[in-house]
Design an enzyme around this catalytic site. Structure first.
Site, PDB file in Angstrom:
ATOM      1  N   ASN A 443       0.839  -1.195   0.000  1.00  0.00           N
ATOM      2  CA  ASN A 443       0.000   0.000   0.000  1.00  0.00           C
ATOM      3  C   ASN A 443       0.876   1.248   0.000  1.00  0.00           C
ATOM      4  O   ASN A 443       1.563   1.534   0.985  1.00  0.00           O
ATOM      5  CB  ASN A 443      -0.902   0.035   1.225  1.00  0.00           C
ATOM      6  CG  ASN A 443      -1.645   1.363   1.351  1.00  0.00           C
ATOM      7  OD1 ASN A 443      -2.657   1.579   0.705  1.00  0.00           O
ATOM      8  ND2 ASN A 443      -1.141   2.275   2.180  1.00  0.00           N
ATOM      9  N   GLU A 444       0.903   1.955  -1.116  1.00  0.00           N
ATOM     10  CA  GLU A 444       1.484   3.297  -1.273  1.00  0.00           C
ATOM     11  C   GLU A 444       2.997   3.360  -1.104  1.00  0.00           C
ATOM     12  O   GLU A 444       3.554   4.451  -0.959  1.00  0.00           O
ATOM     13  CB  GLU A 444       0.800   4.301  -0.321  1.00  0.00           C
ATOM     14  CG  GLU A 444      -0.672   4.501  -0.649  1.00  0.00           C
ATOM     15  CD  GLU A 444      -1.344   5.583   0.182  1.00  0.00           C
ATOM     16  OE1 GLU A 444      -0.716   6.084   1.139  1.00  0.00           O
ATOM     17  OE2 GLU A 444      -2.501   5.915  -0.111  1.00  0.00           O
ATOM     18  N   ASP A 445       3.687   2.228  -1.173  1.00  0.00           N
ATOM     19  CA  ASP A 445       5.145   2.287  -1.046  1.00  0.00           C
ATOM     20  C   ASP A 445       5.792   2.908  -2.282  1.00  0.00           C
ATOM     21  O   ASP A 445       6.838   3.560  -2.179  1.00  0.00           O
ATOM     22  CB  ASP A 445       5.704   0.881  -0.792  1.00  0.00           C
ATOM     23  CG  ASP A 445       5.342   0.377   0.594  1.00  0.00           C
ATOM     24  OD1 ASP A 445       4.650   1.097   1.334  1.00  0.00           O
ATOM     25  OD2 ASP A 445       5.738  -0.756   0.932  1.00  0.00           O
ATOM     26  N   HIS A 515      -4.804   6.127  -6.039  1.00  0.00           N
ATOM     27  CA  HIS A 515      -5.384   6.645  -4.813  1.00  0.00           C
ATOM     28  C   HIS A 515      -5.581   8.139  -5.006  1.00  0.00           C
ATOM     29  O   HIS A 515      -4.605   8.884  -5.109  1.00  0.00           O
ATOM     30  CB  HIS A 515      -4.459   6.383  -3.619  1.00  0.00           C
ATOM     31  CG  HIS A 515      -4.279   4.941  -3.291  1.00  0.00           C
ATOM     32  ND1 HIS A 515      -3.533   4.510  -2.206  1.00  0.00           N
ATOM     33  CD2 HIS A 515      -4.750   3.814  -3.886  1.00  0.00           C
ATOM     34  CE1 HIS A 515      -3.554   3.178  -2.161  1.00  0.00           C
ATOM     35  NE2 HIS A 515      -4.273   2.741  -3.179  1.00  0.00           N
TER      36      HIS A 515
END
Length: 864
Positions: A443-445, A515
């Protein structure tokens, strides 16, 4: 669902006690089992309720201590030769040392790994009790030691202490922008003693469907543990059958005997004609097949049996070049599915107390709310088996993240080995679930990599090089995890991250998922333009809203002087950076402000509801435009504590108005009507002379429907029509898509008083969808004296369970009304809330669980 017949000698769920390690205090009984330290300390009043007021600060010391757990159990009676005795640990949180009868048998440092230890020679043989002792070390302390020992790594993260990146533990335990810092420890999953002579360790069914869905080929593989005595296991029989009352069509029972190969596997392949398929809810039944493997020993005796339920389905992620870039959407059994849904975080900071009943209540909300997909977020846990069992049963598609979130994770050799074990174990554990249709690497790395300028050369395809960069976790996301999925993932699609799109910048709207946080975070755009900000699949977006007053009261003392919207305790329960400015901005931009607390709560909820309506409605419309938007998942469905956050349902399962708004936007048949956006801030409230508007119909039905659509123009101040309605009969609705621009027009803002645009769609003479568009911003209009009439028609008694007793609420108005929200009461459910009502409409809301004579629900609306 999986069951296993290996003999459990002892469930090891009783006799557990705990204390602070090396202290002189007595051992105390645990609160439950499985458990964690906070739950046990709460039971004995050693700490106050961690969620009350600012008690998070008072319980921080718990994470700094060493804790010990112990139990005793008897050895198996008359243990026979050739039997193996295994201590199975399904989950230890996190740095644990295990001793059996004083002998160290394991050191564990990964919360997500299970362990199976052969203790056959370590059990007592003199009739005395066995003692199992587990010591837990402080996770943050150990993590800081690892971080400090590797200064060359760039320790960067969003949320929590950067040391969290060094420990394989649920990352949200270290604090997030919607939850507190509660760093737990303890035996958080089951522990048991097993006995066997030979064992089936796993069972997997690989499904292949013909293009026309008329035949399924199911290859069933049973994995056999090598027994101590090679003569014990002589054959393995694999049985495939259909069972259960939820199966439609014909049933089949097929059986095949397969030998054990040198690698310990037995394989059988079955052909099933006209298979009963597994479908997402709303598209068909959730048919499940029971797959069974039986291991036989001497004299044809059954040595072990393992059973799993699975579904026959084909799941695809369609990524094809088109006029908008490259698509990203899901196709199940050949049918394109618009994936409106939610993101999921763990349902409690202390996960052992999330019961099966709570899981069911949460996931049934998805079905009631017309949500097709739930995304299990990477900063939490691989959920309990029951979570995925329920998704199978209820027909909810699952997007599963691997457990990395918002950080630049290290890739030291020991961490890589731990990650391999963790990921492979959980992929194997979950691979029989038809509901799981995608895994994402993190997630969002990749967003964090961009934010801090870390090295990422997409064109460099040599994995060894990635480990030498300052973004070494790429090796995990693009080498380790895809390899595991290819070997053990049973054909489920793998996506390197969320968001991610073929190595392009994560904000690229033409490819992959994105996102979208430029509403609330980032540039803080007006929520009215959400539809213009989306990408090919919007896997996160959101807007904060306060929970209901009962939830606020759960963390405030009675008659507290902190019972106002800007109080210290209320702010403490909102962990989002800058939440004061952001809530205030969106509220002041759109609504007239109020001073009373409950009125403020209602306005914040309307802000959230309105924002998400613009997102869901606009993006679902784009489904019909070459699948321009394949889905939208709101951040977030749930909360892990009673806080103020982006959740659409709070910790106590009280639904916020936005839950109902989303449910309407995702109905199988929906309509939308909307003016073009006018940015009143930029034009200093100078109105446009004319405003264009459009209306459309959205359908997930696979058949062509016909119906009638009407558009009305109704004065906000008088409730009278300011123009003749527009009516179109016999409209053919595009199946599984959008019937766009059914009507278009212009509003003359100079000649016409402010009015709403109301659209209604009928099929076979029945209203199936409504929508109302209001001139923006709502703060420029007055909403007093709406002429609201509400009547309750309730049953006198419950036939069966009270919760199923059905009544109705009838609503009419004399002037257009905005945001009619019902009270959320335990045991009572309404079919709709956060409703806009216009004169001439009679809105009927179903209500369950309320009987005649009981107090009727209260309500609130804008301007009340």
């Amino acid at each position: 669902m999986a069951t296993h017949s290996v003999k459990v000698v002892s469930g090891l769920r009783s006799n557990w006690t705990f204390k602070e390690k090396d202290s002189a205090e007595e051992w105390l009984e645990v609160a439950q089992f499985p458990t964690n330290i906070h739950l046990d300390l709460i039971k004995h009043n050693k700490i106050p309720d961690p969620f009350f007021e600012k008690n998070e600060l008072k319980v921080g010391w718990v994470a700094e201590k060493h804790w010990s757990y112990k139990t005793t159990f008897a050895s198996p009676a008359n243990a026979s030769q050739g039997k193996t005795y295994i201590l199975a640990f399904d989950g230890l949180d996190t740095y644990a040392t295990i001793l059996l009868n004083g002998k160290e048998i394991l050191k564990s440092d990964n919360m997500f790994i299970s362990h199976r230890l052969d203790v056959s020679t370590l059990l007592s043989t003199d009739g005395s009790e066995n003692e199992l002792l587990i010591h837990f070390e402080p996770a943050l302390e150990r993590a800081k030691q690892i971080r400090d020992a590797h200064p060359d790594h760039i320790w960067k993260c969003w949320n929590g202490d950067t040391a969290r990146l060094a420990v394989r533990k649920a990352q949200y335990h270290f604090g997030w922008d919607w939850g507190g810092v509660y760093i737990t420890c303890g035996p958080w999953r089951d522990i048991r003693l097993e006995e066997y002579s030979a064992r089936l360790s796993d069972l997997v069914a690989a499904v292949s469907l013909a293009d026309d869905n008329k035949q399924a080929t199911v290859t069933v593989t049973a994995h056999v543990d090598s027994p101590k005595d090679a003569n014990i296991a002589v054959a393995a029989k694999v049985v495939l059958s259909i069972a259960g009352g939820n199966v439609s069509g014909s049933t089949v029972s097929l059986e095949s005997t397969a030998t054990i190969e040198a690698d310990g596997t037995s394989v059988a392949t079955f052909k099933i004609d006209d298979p009963a398929l597994w479908w997402p809810h709303g598209y068909g039944k959730q048919n499940l097949y029971t797959v069974t493997a039986k291991l036989f020993g001497p004299n044809n005796t059954i040595v072990d049996t393992i059973t799993k339920k699975t579904g026959l389905r084909r799941a695809e992620v369609i990524q094809e070049a088109d006029k908008h870039g490259k698509s990203f959407y899901f196709r199940i059994n050949g049918v394109d599915i618009y994936c409106g849904g939610s993101d999921w975080i763990p349902a409690d900071n202390f996960t052992p107390r999330v019961t099966e009943e709570k899981y069911r209540a949460w996931l049934e909300l998805m079905v009631h709310g017309n949500q097709a997909m739930i995304r299990v977020w990477g900063g939490g846990i691989f959920e309990e088996d029951i979570f995925y069992d329920l998704c199978d049963e209820l027909g909810i598609l699952v997007w599963q993240d691997f457990l990395f979130g918002c950080g630049n994770y290290p890739a030291f050799p020991e961490i890589l080995e731990s990650v391999k074990t963790e990921s492979r174990q959980n992929v194997i554990r979950l691979r029989h679930h038809p509901s799981i249709v995608i895994y994402a690497g993190n997630n969002e790395d990749y967003q964090l990599q961009e934010s801090f300028g870390l090295t990422y050369d997409y064109e460099d395809k040599n994995p060894d090089n990635w480990l030498k960069t300052n973004f070494p976790a790429r090796y995990i996301y693009e080498k380790i995890l895809p390899d595991i999925m290819a070997e053990d993932g049973n054909g489920v699609f793998y996506h390197p991250g969320s968001p991610w799109g073929d190595g392009k910048i994560t904000s690229d709207r033409t490819v992959g998922d994105m996102h979208q946080w430029n509403v609330w975070h980032g540039t803080q755009e007006k929520y009215q333009i959400f539809e213009h900000l989306g990408g090919r699949f919007n896997s996160e977006f959101g807007m904060e809203g306060f929970p209901h007053i009962q939830t606020i009261d759960s963390f405030l003392s009675p008659n507290s002087n902190e019972r106002y919207q800007q109080s210290s305790i209320v702010d403490f329960h909102n962990k989002a950076d800058g939440h004061e400015r952001r809530i205030a901005t969106y509220l002041v931009e759109n609504f007239r402000t109020v001073e009373d607390f409950e009125g403020f709560i209602h306005l914040s909820q309307l802000v959230q509801s309105e924002a998400l309506a613009y997102g869901y409605r606009g993006w679902r419309r784009q489904w019909g435009d070459s699948r321009r938007c394949g889905g939208a998942l709101v951040w977030q469905l749930n909360d892990c504590w009673p806080g103020i956050s982006w959740a659409i349902v709070d910790y106590y399962l009280r639904k916020k108005p936005s839950y109902y708004t989303i449910a309407r936007a995702l109905r199988p048949l929906g309509v939308g009507i909307q003016r073009e956006h006018w940015d009143w801030s930029v034009t200093h409230a100078r109105p446009l002379a004319k405003t264009k508007w459009e209306t459309w119909i959205m359908s997930s039905d696979l058949e062509t429907l016909k119906g009638k659509l009407e558009v009305r123009f109704i004065s906000i101040s008088t409730g009278k029509d300011v123009a003749e309605p527009l009516v179109k009969d016999d409209i053919a609705v595009v199946p599984n898509g959008t019937t766009d621009k059914v009507f278009t027009g212009e509003v003359d803002n100079v000649a016409t008083e402010p009015h709403v645009l109301s659209v209604t769609f009928w099929v076979d003479g029945k209203v199936v969808a409504r929508d109302v568009d209001w001139p923006q911003p709502l703060k420029y209009h007055s909403f007093e004296d709406r002429g609201l009439k509400v009547s309750f028609d309730l049953p006198e008694k419950a036939d069966g369970k009270k919760r199923d007793a059905k009544g109705k609420i009838v609503v009419t108005v004399e002037k257009p009304l905005k945001g009619l929200v019902w009270e959320e009461r335990a045991g009572v459910r309404v079919s709709d809330s956060a409703i806009d009502v216009v004169p001439g409409d009679e809105i009927v809301v179903d209500i369950f669980g309320l009987l005649k004579g009981e107090k009727e629900l209260s309500w609130r609306y804008l301007g009340m």
